[in-house]
Every structure is written in structure tokens, then in C-alpha cells.
Design a protein around this motif. Structure first.
Motif: not given
Length: 647
Positions: A581-597
Motif C-alpha cells: 500500500d506504499k506508493w513512491y513517485v520519483v523523477g529525474v531531470n537531464a535538461e540544463k535548466t530546472s523543470k517545472k511540472l
């Protein structure tokens, strides 16, 4: 005028009749969105694929060539048969533990000029196509050599590719290539040539129309593994068999097949977004276990010294430190890598295994796959390639209490090498041993087929982060690719998640890491394998923040569900995985600027969750956050950074 009209009507009728004659069968997915058509034209078998009415694969060739008969031309359509398949299965080692598979099936039968028969079996599920060939006995012939295939995939002209080139045989470290450890190039031009073709899987972007992932599954000792190659037509890719130079030139490039005999499955996953690509289970849906497990196998987390402490750490004292580290972290295993046979020896290894057992830590030992197909000097050597020696060694391993093996340096896709993989797995199961492969090929449905299979490398993995500055600079780029390509079709033992700022034993001076701690923690979830060799070091017990250590203690390696959230391969990736019942949401960014989502997270609607992220200076922090009742969460991922959300 009437005569001209009559001629025109006859011509139109002839064209219509010709078109009807050309298309011999069609089948759609259960939801009706994916459609496959089969054609018989000029003595050749072809197929095409549409999704929601859009062309994903243009007319593409089918067929193969054997030493007894040619099934690539002079084919006559005989008949076709439709059916359905439905099954439910469980497997804790893949991205989804409980799977319900439903597909419509189509078998199309052809006969060639020699009156030899071949069938092509298609299974079409929602977003997926799997197909394979069946060759029937040829009069008094009950075996044949399959020499090559003409099977192809013809893409619309606007397509771009995400492919990894096949390595040149007998090159690289100690002539151990190919080992599926080349990087991918993102959004490359269609038809870009590679000297030795491209490995499976391959991802293709059909512009605004959608995405196609190609791979294969069900490869056992009964066939060789294959790969993709370009052709004279830039938009046509074809199945290619192993290069003769692989495996030191030993073994055939084709496959010996007992008749009636079936080839492995070729798989095509299609969607108008990347969601079906990330979530597909087709590599596992169409295969079955080849033997029963001899016991209930345990999976989990492992420490290993070699990744940063290297060869010098393969001694009794250092291994006790990493056993202690595994115990303090609550990890199930320790991997003891190459040279343990020389530097520790079997007698003292018995003591180490018993010491580890007293700490509730299981031992995994490294082995060289053989001594004939490469020049790798590290031992133990010549223990896995011989049936007699292998069983002697595995008997000893069972007696002393070893839990599994990491077998390295295979370097080829020939049937002979596929047989070695299967023999190692099958024998190991008899002795209750799990197997991880490194320096290896892509696993092709092996999580289902072999119950004691515990993952493969087959990727530009963590060791190259230690050895190469160029790879360190591209770490985020490659990480954003794996959930969409390599890791979506099979378990990937990457061996990473570094908490050291410098990838050295001293944690200073050289090999500086370019990614944030948030990125490293995210990859512990982003990359999926039933046993993960994490790169946590003894010094991290005192120099890493407590919340990071707590996360590394608690993160699972087995998942019940995997969900695509957002991303674009080579730029950024956000996925969710559930363990119980445990959720993990993860993300990584390879671009040269920050990513707003703005993320849509229905699993966290109205909940308070732990949030791990990086600030603008690259410092990683944690805090509790609340997800609104719409399930929306706004986030900013820093360059070379990553985040974790978990309940």
C-alpha cells in the motif's frame, strides 16, 4: 463513350479484386484501437499496423530462410484462424505483480514453392503485438537450420529513433563484447547506420502520431537472440542474427531447430503516449515458466564493495565491513565480487558466509562465465562453462550456504551462448541458487521462464560512472531513457544509488558526481530489479543525512504496480511504483535548466506525503507536503536533480 465507361469500370473492378486478394487477414486488439493487417503480394508475406486509425508500421516483410527451404518468397497463402487468449498470472520480480492478459490471436499459414509450410502466429492485446513463426516438418526433414530472417519494421518517414548500437564482437575489456553496454542516442534520424546493428529494445517516435517499442521475448536454449539492423530503405529495420565473430567465433550465427519448431516472439508496443510503453507487460505475457522453482527465492537489497573500493577490497576484512553495513541497513545480501577465490579462498569464504548468516545477510558470489570466449583473467574461471565443473561448484556453494551467483562476461547472442545462460540457470535452481548476469545480453522474458533468475545488467551501468568522466556527465541523460526503453522490457541490475559525492573509496579528490543526492535516491525506485546492489558505502553511515539513510533502508526492490506519470526520453522521467500500500513517485531531470511540472497523482489525493527534493544550489532536503483533492502537485526538478514523493 459507353465503351470507355465499361473499360474504366472493368479496371476499377480489377484493382478492387487485386486489393482484396492482397490482404489475406486482419485482427484488432480487444479494445479495437490497434489493428494489424496481413498481406500476400508477389509471393511475399507482409503486415501493417495502425493505432486509432494512424499508420504506425507501413507494409513490412515477414518470413525467414532455412537451409532446407526459403520462406521469404514464392509463398502462397493457405488459410488463417482466429482465437482469443486470456490468462492471469503472478510474478513478484517484474514491474507489476498481478497481471491479467487478454489478446485476440491470428494464425496465418503459407506454403512455399517446395510445398513446405510455415505459420505466423500473432497475439494482439491492447497496445501490444507479439508474433512468431512455426515451421512444420518438411517431408522427411524433422530439423533445420534457420539462417536468417527478412522480418522487418517499416516506419513512417517522420519517425525518429532511440537506439543503442551493438558493440563490435571480441572488443572492449579483455575481448568481452558485445555486452549491451553502449549508450543510446535520442531522437536520431531514421535509418542512421551502425556497423553491427542495434540491440533490443529500440524506441521509435512517430512524430505526433505516437510511439513504438520493438523487442523480443521467449529466447531460450532453442534459439539465438537477435537484434535490429538498418537496410537500404532508411525507414525499414530488419531482424538480424548474431555476428559470426561473437563468442570467439564458436557456434553458428543462426539457430538449429527441431521440427515442428517455433521462433522467439517479436514484440511491438504502441501508444499515442509513453504510458503504454512504460507499463507494458508483453515480454512476460506470452512466455511460460520452463521449470518449477526448487524453493521459494528471496529477493531484496545488497551491499557491494567493488563498485568504489574496487579489486583491493576483495579481502576478508573489507568484506566483513560490508557484511556489517548490510546488517545495519537491514539489507538481505552482500555481493562479493571478482577475485574472492584468490584473495579469500574457499576455506575462509565458509567462515565469511557463516559470519554473514549470523548477521541475517545472504552471500552472492561473482563468477567468470567461462575461459574460452574472452580473456578476462579474474576468477573464479572455468567453473560455469562445463556441466561437470558447474555442478561440482554449485554443490559446494549450496553446502556452505551461498544464496546466489553473479555470472559475468558472456559476449554474444548465439544459440550456443543462450544454451549456456539456460544451463547455468537450470543447474543453479537444482541447488537453490539465484542468478544475476553481468556483461550479458538483454533478458528476454527470463523473469517468468526461469524462476531463479534475479536480473541482468545489459546497460551502461554504475561501473562506468566510476571509470568514465563522460559517462558521469551523461548520467542523468541515460537515466531518463531507461524507464522507457531498457528497463521497461526486463529487470535491470544497475548497481547504483551513490551517496558519496566523489566516486572513490576516500570520497574526495576525483570522480566527482554531477548529479544530486535527490537524483540518486530517485534512481533507487526509477530502476527496477528484484535484487538491487546499492552503492551505499560504510562511510555513509556517518557522512550521509539520516533521512537519506532511512530512505535507503526502507526502499523496496519488489513492486506491485508501475505507472507512467510524465516524461520524455533523454530529457526527464517521472514514474510511480507501488509496494503493497506504499506508493513512491520519483523523477529525474537531464535538461540544463530546472523543470517545472504539475503532476497528476491520484494515488496521493488529499494525503500528506514525504517529499525529497533539491534546492537551486543542488542541496537535497526533505519535508512533509499535502497533495490537494485534485491530486495535483507542482514541482520543480533541478538540472541533474531528482525528487521522491512517498506515503
Amino acid at each position: 463513350m459507353k465503351k470507355i465507361t465499361l473499360i474504366f469500370f472493368v479496371l476499377i473492378s480489377f484493382c478492387l479484386l487485386s486489393e482484396v486478394k492482397a490482404q489475406v487477414a486482419e485482427i484488432s486488439s480487444p479494445d479495437g484501437k490497434l489493428k494489424l493487417n496481413v498481406f500476400s503480394e508477389d509471393g511475399k508475406a507482409l503486415y501493417s499496423v495502425t493505432f486509432q486509425g494512424k499508420i504506425m508500421l507501413e507494409k513490412s516483410p515477414l518470413g525467414l530462410i532455412t537451409n532446407e527451404s526459403d520462406f521469404s518468397k514464392n509463398l502462397e497463402f493457405i488459410n488463417s484462424k482466429k482465437d482469443v487468449v486470456s490468462k492471469k498470472y503472478s510474478n513478484e520480480k517484474i514491474k507489476k505483480s498481478e497481471v491479467e492478459y487478454k489478446a485476440n490471436t491470428l494464425t496465418v499459414n503459407f506454403i512455399n514453392v517446395n510445398e513446405h509450410s510455415i505459420g505466423i502466429e500473432f497475439q494482439v492485446s491492447d497496445n501490444n503485438i507479439a508474433f512468431r513463426y512455426e515451421i512444420l516438418p518438411m517431408k522427411d526433414r524433422f530439423s533445420c537450420l534457420v539462417l536468417s530472417e527478412v522480418t522487418g519494421f517499416k516506419f513512417p518517414s517522420q519517425t525518429t529513433t532511440f537506439l543503442s548500437p551493438m558493440m563490435k564482437p571480441m572488443t572492449g575489456f579483455a575481448r568481452t563484447a558485445p555486452s549491451y553496454e553502449s549508450g543510446y542516442k535520442a531522437d536520431a534520424e531514421l535509418g542512421t547506420k551502425a556497423d553491427y546493428g542495434y540491440v533490443f529494445p529500440g524506441l521509435f517516435h512517430i512524430g505526433n502520431e505516437g510511439w513504438v517499442l520493438l523487442s523480443e521475448t521467449g529466447v531460450s536454449s532453442l534459439y539465438c537472440a537477435s537484434h535490429l539492423n538498418t537496410t537500404k530503405e532508411n525507414n525499414l529495420y530488419q531482424i538480424a542474427y548474431p555476428n559470426m565473430e561473437e563468442n570467439n567465433g564458436f557456434g553458428s550465427s543462426g539457430s538449429a531447430l527441431s521440427l515442428p519448431g517455433k521462433t522467439p516472439w517479436r514484440t511491438i508496443t504502441i501508444g499515442n503516449s509513453l504510458k503504454p510503453i512504460v507499463e507494458t507487460t508483453i515480454p512476460f505475457d506470452v512466455v511460460e515458466p520452463l521449470y518449477e522453482p526448487s524453493q521459494k527465492y528471496q529477493f531484496g537489497k545488497s551491499t557491494w564493495s567493488w563498485i568504489l573500493w574496487q579489486d583491493n577490497s576483495m579481502n576478508y576484512d573489507d568484506q566483513t565491513l560490508f557484511i556489517d553495513l548490510a546488517s545495519k541497513l537491514g539489507y538481505e545480501f552482500i555481493l562479493m565480487d571478482a577475485l574472492w577465490d584468490k584473495n579469500i579462498g574457499k576455506e575462509r569464504m565458509k567462515e565469511l558466509v557463516q559470519y554473514a548468516k549470523s548477521k541475517n545477510v545472504g552471500v552472492v558470489l561473482w563468477y567468470n562465465s567461462n575461459g574460452t570466449a574472452n580473456d578476462a583473467p579474474m576468477g573464479p574461471r572455468n567453473k560455469m562453462s562445463s556441466s561437470v565443473e558447474r555442478k561440482k561448484e554449485m554443490k559446494w556453494l549450496k553446502e556452505v550456504g551461498v544464496k546466489g551467483l553473479k555470472v559475468d562476461f558472456f559476449g554474444g547472442d548465439k544459440q550456443e551462448t543462450m544454451r549456456l545462460y539456460e544451463d547455468i540457470l537450470s543447474d543453479a535452481n537444482d541447488f537453490g541458487l539465484m542468478i544475476i548476469f553481468h556483461g550479458a545480453t538483454l533478458p528476454r522474458g527470463w523473469e517468468i521462464m526461469y524462476p531463479n533468475f534475479a536480473g541482468s545488467e545489459a546497460v551502461l551501468a554504475s561501473e562506468m560512472l566510476y571509470f568514465s568522466e563522460d559517462v558521469r556527465k551523461q548520467e542523468a541523460f541515460f537515466a531518463t531513457l531507461h524507464p522507457f526503453i531498457r528497463n521497461t522490457v526486463g529487470s535491470m541490475e544497475f548497481g547504483g544509488t551513490f551517496l558519496n559525492k566523489f566516486l572513490t573509496k576516500s570520497n574526495k579528490d576525483k570522480n566527482k558526481r554531477h548529479t544530486t543526492d535527490g537524483f540518486q535516491l530517485a534512481t533507487a525506485v526509477l530502476f527496477q530489479n528484484p535484487i538491487q546492489m546499492f552503492a551505499v558505502m560504510p562511510n555513509n553511515l556517518t557522512d550521509a543525512p539520516k533521512f537519506q539513510l532511512d530512505f535507503m533502508k526502507e526502499v523496496p526492490t519488489l513492486w506491485d504496480e508501475t505507472v507512467f506519470i510524465d516524461g520524455y526520453p533523454g530529457k526527464y522521467s517521472v514514474i510511480a511504483r507501488r509496494h503493497h500500500d506504499k506508493w513512491y513517485v520519483v523523477g529525474v531531470n537531464a535538461e540544463k535548466t530546472s523543470k517545472k511540472l504539475t503532476l497528476n497523482l491520484p494515488m496521493f489525493v488529499g494525503k500528506n506525503v514525504q517529499f525529497i527534493n533539491d534546492d537551486k544550489n543542488g542541496n537535497t532536503f526533505t519535508k512533509p507536503v499535502s497533495i490537494n483533492k485534485k491530486g495535483e502537485f507542482e514541482i520543480e526538478i533541478q538540472p541533474n536533480g531528482g525528487f521522491v514523493l512517498r506515503n
